[in-house]
Structures are given as structure tokens and as C-alpha cells.
Design a protein around this motif. Structure first.
Motif, PDB file in Angstrom:
ATOM      1  N   LEU A 299      38.164  38.552  32.215  1.00  0.00           N
ATOM      2  CA  LEU A 299      37.667  38.692  33.583  1.00  0.00           C
ATOM      3  C   LEU A 299      38.357  39.872  34.274  1.00  0.00           C
ATOM      4  CD1 LEU A 299      35.811  37.499  35.732  1.00  0.00           C
ATOM      5  CD2 LEU A 299      37.672  35.980  36.384  1.00  0.00           C
ATOM      6  N   GLY A 300      39.645  40.041  34.041  1.00  0.00           N
ATOM      7  CA  GLY A 300      40.377  41.170  34.593  1.00  0.00           C
ATOM      8  C   GLY A 300      39.865  42.495  34.059  1.00  0.00           C
TER       9      GLY A 300
ATOM     10  N   LEU B  96      39.036  50.629  26.012  1.00  0.00           N
ATOM     11  CA  LEU B  96      39.103  49.169  25.991  1.00  0.00           C
ATOM     12  C   LEU B  96      40.522  48.710  25.683  1.00  0.00           C
ATOM     13  CD1 LEU B  96      37.874  46.373  26.193  1.00  0.00           C
ATOM     14  CD2 LEU B  96      37.105  46.604  23.812  1.00  0.00           C
ATOM     15  N   ALA B  97      41.181  49.370  24.744  1.00  0.00           N
ATOM     16  CA  ALA B  97      42.561  49.006  24.415  1.00  0.00           C
ATOM     17  C   ALA B  97      43.466  49.197  25.634  1.00  0.00           C
ATOM     18  CB  ALA B  97      43.058  49.832  23.233  1.00  0.00           C
ATOM     19  N   ALA B  98      43.268  50.289  26.378  1.00  0.00           N
ATOM     20  CA  ALA B  98      44.061  50.539  27.591  1.00  0.00           C
ATOM     21  C   ALA B  98      43.779  49.482  28.653  1.00  0.00           C
ATOM     22  CB  ALA B  98      43.766  51.930  28.134  1.00  0.00           C
ATOM     23  N   LEU B  99      42.512  49.093  28.790  1.00  0.00           N
ATOM     24  CA  LEU B  99      42.142  48.052  29.752  1.00  0.00           C
ATOM     25  C   LEU B  99      42.738  46.702  29.360  1.00  0.00           C
ATOM     26  CD1 LEU B  99      38.421  48.954  30.453  1.00  0.00           C
ATOM     27  CD2 LEU B  99      40.274  48.927  32.131  1.00  0.00           C
ATOM     28  N   MET B 100      42.778  46.434  28.059  1.00  0.00           N
ATOM     29  CA  MET B 100      43.356  45.176  27.592  1.00  0.00           C
ATOM     30  C   MET B 100      44.835  45.113  27.958  1.00  0.00           C
ATOM     31  SD  MET B 100      41.417  44.819  23.924  1.00  0.00           S
ATOM     32  CE  MET B 100      42.323  43.398  23.357  1.00  0.00           C
ATOM     33  N   LYS B 101      45.511  46.240  27.844  1.00  0.00           N
ATOM     34  CA  LYS B 101      46.934  46.274  28.206  1.00  0.00           C
ATOM     35  C   LYS B 101      47.112  46.129  29.715  1.00  0.00           C
ATOM     36  CE  LYS B 101      51.183  48.751  27.834  1.00  0.00           C
ATOM     37  NZ  LYS B 101      52.095  48.939  26.783  1.00  0.00           N
ATOM     38  N   LYS B 102      46.305  46.863  30.486  1.00  0.00           N
ATOM     39  CA  LYS B 102      46.443  46.862  31.943  1.00  0.00           C
ATOM     40  C   LYS B 102      46.046  45.520  32.563  1.00  0.00           C
ATOM     41  CE  LYS B 102      44.956  49.342  36.072  1.00  0.00           C
ATOM     42  NZ  LYS B 102      44.141  50.433  36.591  1.00  0.00           N
ATOM     43  N   ALA B 103      44.904  44.989  32.157  1.00  0.00           N
ATOM     44  CA  ALA B 103      44.355  43.805  32.820  1.00  0.00           C
ATOM     45  C   ALA B 103      44.783  42.480  32.183  1.00  0.00           C
ATOM     46  CB  ALA B 103      42.828  43.884  32.843  1.00  0.00           C
TER      47      ALA B 103
END
Length: 85
Positions: free
Chosen positions: A46-47, A10-17
Motif C-alpha cells: 500500500l505504501g 520498484l526496488a527503490a520504492l520497496m526500500k523507501k515505502a
């Protein structure tokens, strides 16, 4: 990919999206804090949902983009992924 996402993912997704860098340990500590307090707005969330749908090939429930906290988001998304596994 596993049937559940972790705090690290989730932390990686928060950075990416969403362009927001959060240390996974801090995300655990702040799990009940709102996404908005972490700097993630509705478009960022949403991202994140879109990235998950692409990665897992599974549509996320509409409520995923309305989750207020990381813990609420992880619970909803992981139960959806487990049901589809």
C-alpha cells in the motif's frame, strides 16, 4: 519521470515505502515469487502504491495493492501509467 517504472525503481520504492532491500537483479529473478516471500506485506505494498500515486499524479487501480508478485505489479502499474500518458 517516465511513463513506466523499472525494476530498479520498484526496488527503490520497496526500500523507501516498505523498508525491504532487494537488489533489482534479484527482483527480476524472483519476479514470480510473491511479495510476501520478499518481506513486503500488504501495508508495505500500500505504501509503494501511495508513493507511485504521489510521484506520477495518477491514481493506481485498486488491484495494484492486491498484486501478489512484482511482475504482476509492474505489468498492472505500467499499463495504467501508459494509458494515462
Amino acid at each position: 519521470m517516465t511513463a513506466q517504472i523499472t525494476v530498479e525503481e520498484l526496488a527503490a520504492l520497496m526500500k523507501k515505502a516498505a523498508g525491504v532491500t532487494v537488489v533489482p537483479d534479484a527482483l527480476l529473478e524472483l519476479g514470480e515469487s510473491g511479495f510476501d516471500s520478499l518481506g513486503v506485506d500488504s501495508l508495505g505494498l500500500l505504501g509503494i502504491v501511495g508513493e507511485l500515486e504521489n510521484a506520477h499524479g495518477t491514481p493506481m487501480p485498486p488491484d495494484a495493492e492486491r498484486c501478489k508478485t512484482p511482475r504482476q505489479f509492474l505489468d498492472l502499474v505500467n499499463s495504467t501509467l501508459m494509458a494515462g500518458a
